[in-house]
Design an enzyme around this catalytic site. Structure first.
Site, PDB file in Angstrom:
ATOM      1  N   GLY A  36       4.864   7.587 -13.353  1.00 54.53           N
ATOM      2  CA  GLY A  36       5.918   8.541 -12.971  1.00 54.53           C
ATOM      3  C   GLY A  36       7.062   7.811 -12.275  1.00 54.53           C
ATOM      4  O   GLY A  36       8.242   7.993 -12.621  1.00 54.53           O
ATOM      5  N   HIS A  37       6.716   6.957 -11.297  1.00 55.17           N
ATOM      6  CA  HIS A  37       7.758   6.176 -10.612  1.00 55.17           C
ATOM      7  C   HIS A  37       8.444   5.223 -11.597  1.00 55.17           C
ATOM      8  O   HIS A  37       9.663   5.051 -11.579  1.00 55.17           O
ATOM      9  CB  HIS A  37       7.147   5.313  -9.506  1.00 55.17           C
ATOM     10  CG  HIS A  37       6.503   6.078  -8.395  1.00 55.17           C
ATOM     11  ND1 HIS A  37       5.144   6.111  -8.211  1.00 55.17           N
ATOM     12  CD2 HIS A  37       7.029   6.830  -7.401  1.00 55.17           C
ATOM     13  CE1 HIS A  37       4.862   6.834  -7.155  1.00 55.17           C
ATOM     14  NE2 HIS A  37       5.982   7.307  -6.649  1.00 55.17           N
ATOM     15  N   GLN A 154      11.342  19.229  -3.356  1.00 54.48           N
ATOM     16  CA  GLN A 154      12.002  18.070  -2.734  1.00 54.48           C
ATOM     17  C   GLN A 154      13.311  17.749  -3.465  1.00 54.48           C
ATOM     18  O   GLN A 154      14.341  17.498  -2.828  1.00 54.48           O
ATOM     19  CB  GLN A 154      11.064  16.871  -2.769  1.00 54.48           C
ATOM     20  CG  GLN A 154      11.740  15.558  -2.385  1.00 54.48           C
ATOM     21  CD  GLN A 154      10.769  14.412  -2.243  1.00 54.48           C
ATOM     22  OE1 GLN A 154      10.131  14.276  -1.218  1.00 54.48           O
ATOM     23  NE2 GLN A 154      10.657  13.563  -3.252  1.00 54.48           N
ATOM     24  N   SER A 187       0.452   9.645  -6.597  1.00 47.77           N
ATOM     25  CA  SER A 187      -0.249   8.599  -5.835  1.00 47.77           C
ATOM     26  C   SER A 187      -1.537   9.151  -5.248  1.00 47.77           C
ATOM     27  O   SER A 187      -2.482   8.415  -5.013  1.00 47.77           O
ATOM     28  CB  SER A 187       0.643   8.100  -4.704  1.00 47.77           C
ATOM     29  OG  SER A 187       1.834   7.593  -5.249  1.00 47.77           O
ATOM     30  N   ARG A 188      -1.576  10.457  -5.002  1.00 50.53           N
ATOM     31  CA  ARG A 188      -2.765  11.043  -4.374  1.00 50.53           C
ATOM     32  C   ARG A 188      -3.922  11.256  -5.361  1.00 50.53           C
ATOM     33  O   ARG A 188      -5.035  11.518  -4.917  1.00 50.53           O
ATOM     34  CB  ARG A 188      -2.407  12.357  -3.678  1.00 50.53           C
ATOM     35  CG  ARG A 188      -1.528  12.152  -2.444  1.00 50.53           C
ATOM     36  CD  ARG A 188      -1.409  13.375  -1.564  1.00 50.53           C
ATOM     37  NE  ARG A 188      -0.809  13.057  -0.290  1.00 50.53           N
ATOM     38  CZ  ARG A 188       0.483  13.201   0.019  1.00 50.53           C
ATOM     39  NH1 ARG A 188       1.316  13.670  -0.881  1.00 50.53           N
ATOM     40  NH2 ARG A 188       0.928  12.881   1.212  1.00 50.53           N
TER      41      ARG A 188
HETATM   42  O1  PAF Z   1       8.740  11.540  -2.852  1.00 48.66           O
HETATM   43  C1  PAF Z   1       8.499  10.614  -2.053  1.00 48.66           C
HETATM   44  O2  PAF Z   1       7.798   9.652  -2.357  1.00 48.66           O
HETATM   45  C2  PAF Z   1       9.083  10.692  -0.649  1.00 48.66           C
HETATM   46  O3  PAF Z   1       9.111  11.995  -0.180  1.00 48.66           O
HETATM   47  C3  PAF Z   1      10.465  10.025  -0.522  1.00 48.66           C
HETATM   48  C4  PAF Z   1      11.507  10.748  -1.363  1.00 48.66           C
HETATM   49  C5  PAF Z   1      10.373   8.577  -0.960  1.00 48.66           C
HETATM   50  C6  PAF Z   1      10.940  10.066   0.928  1.00 48.66           C
HETATM   51  O4  PAF Z   1      10.071   9.375   1.763  1.00 48.66           O
END
Ligand code: PAF
Length: 281
Positions: A36-37, A154, A187-188
């Protein structure tokens, strides 16, 4: 690929790009990177001259009983993955580098849309995110910033923040990356036991069933009740199952596009997911 751990070092590394007006793409992360990242980095790579990824586990967005201390820190592995997808600079500051030694007296709070969904379950979480993202934006000064749609709320908070504070940054939401069985990558997920990992795809399956049922004309309230029942039957403990408009307004009927949101615990692991459902009028 360079790794910088100080603000000064990062600023120096970015200075040639800035003076030659190259576009800077930025992906803030807390590390423990997954596909995903890496998709966010790939998107940034397509659009920007220079790609910066931050890895910082931000203490102020974790509640007292959350997993800050145990959050996986995997910098070396992350660096290898980032090099493979063409990241130019990794910014991996310490907590002291980010927050200094003096107390922080400034807070940033996006109202309304944070008093809902994850904001209700995690008081202060989005303030912590808003503060660290603002600091990172000020440090990196990117032209584009990339966030995953898995953290839909977010993403909405960051878009609002950027709009409200006139930050000259284009925020780009990237679709959720999923495992083959549909589980949203996170990640979790690494916290899940083998058995819970087998159970977890029920979240996406129930969202897809809901999408089908809504589009076939079933009432929104019934569809939400069915998601709740499927998750509970599978042994998940629900935080919330809700529908909102794409701008996070409450909705009680499927008479426009909606986003279905789930947050639920499986064992000790809190999983979130969402699905955007089109209303074809
Ligand atoms: O989504 C995340 O991993 C975090 O909330 C972020 C945007 C890096 C802020 O710490």
């Amino acid at each position: 690929m360079k790794t910088e751990t100080t603000i000064q070092g990062l600023t120096a590394s970015l200075s040639p790009a800035r003076s030659s007006r190259k576009s800077i793409g930025f992906i803030p992360t807390m590390g423990n990177l997954h596909q995903g990242h890496l998709n966010l980095v790939r998107e940034a790579r397509k659009l920007c001259d220079v790609v910066v990824v931050s890895i910082f586990v931000n203490p102020i967005q974790f509640g007292p009983n959350e997993d800050f201390d145990n959050y996986p820190r995997t910098l070396e592995q992350d660096r290898h993955l980032l090099a493979e997808v063409g990241c130019d600079i990794v910014f991996a500051p310490s907590v002291e580098q980010m927050y200094g030694k003096q107390p922080r007296l400034t807070n940033i709070s996006v109202s309304d849309i944070t008093n809902d969904l994850c904001g209700l379950q995690r008081p202060g979480h989005f303030d912590g995110v808003a503060v660290v993202v603002t600091k990172l934006f000020n440090i990196v000064q990117p032209n584009f910033a990339f966030f995953g749609q898995k953290d839909y709320q977010q993403l909405a908070v960051i878009k609002q923040l950027v709009r409200d504070l006139n930050m000259a940054i284009e925020v780009i939401g990237v679709p959720i990356a999923r495992a083959e069985d549909g589980l949203a990558l996170s990640s979790r997920n690494g916290y899940l036991s083998e058995q819970d990992r087998q159970t977890a795809p029920v979240i996406y399956k129930s969202l897809k069933t809901a999408e089908h049922d809504l589009q076939a004309g079933q009432a929104l309230s019934e569809v939400l009740a069915q998601i709740r029942a499927s998750l509970t039957d599978a042994g998940l403990v629900i935080d919330y199952v809700e529908a909102r408009s794409p701008m996070l307004q409450k909705v009680d009927q499927f008479d426009q596009d909606v986003v279905l949101f789930v947050a639920a615990k499986l064992g000790k692991t809190r999983l979130i997911d969402n699905l955007q459902v089109k209303h074809s009028a």
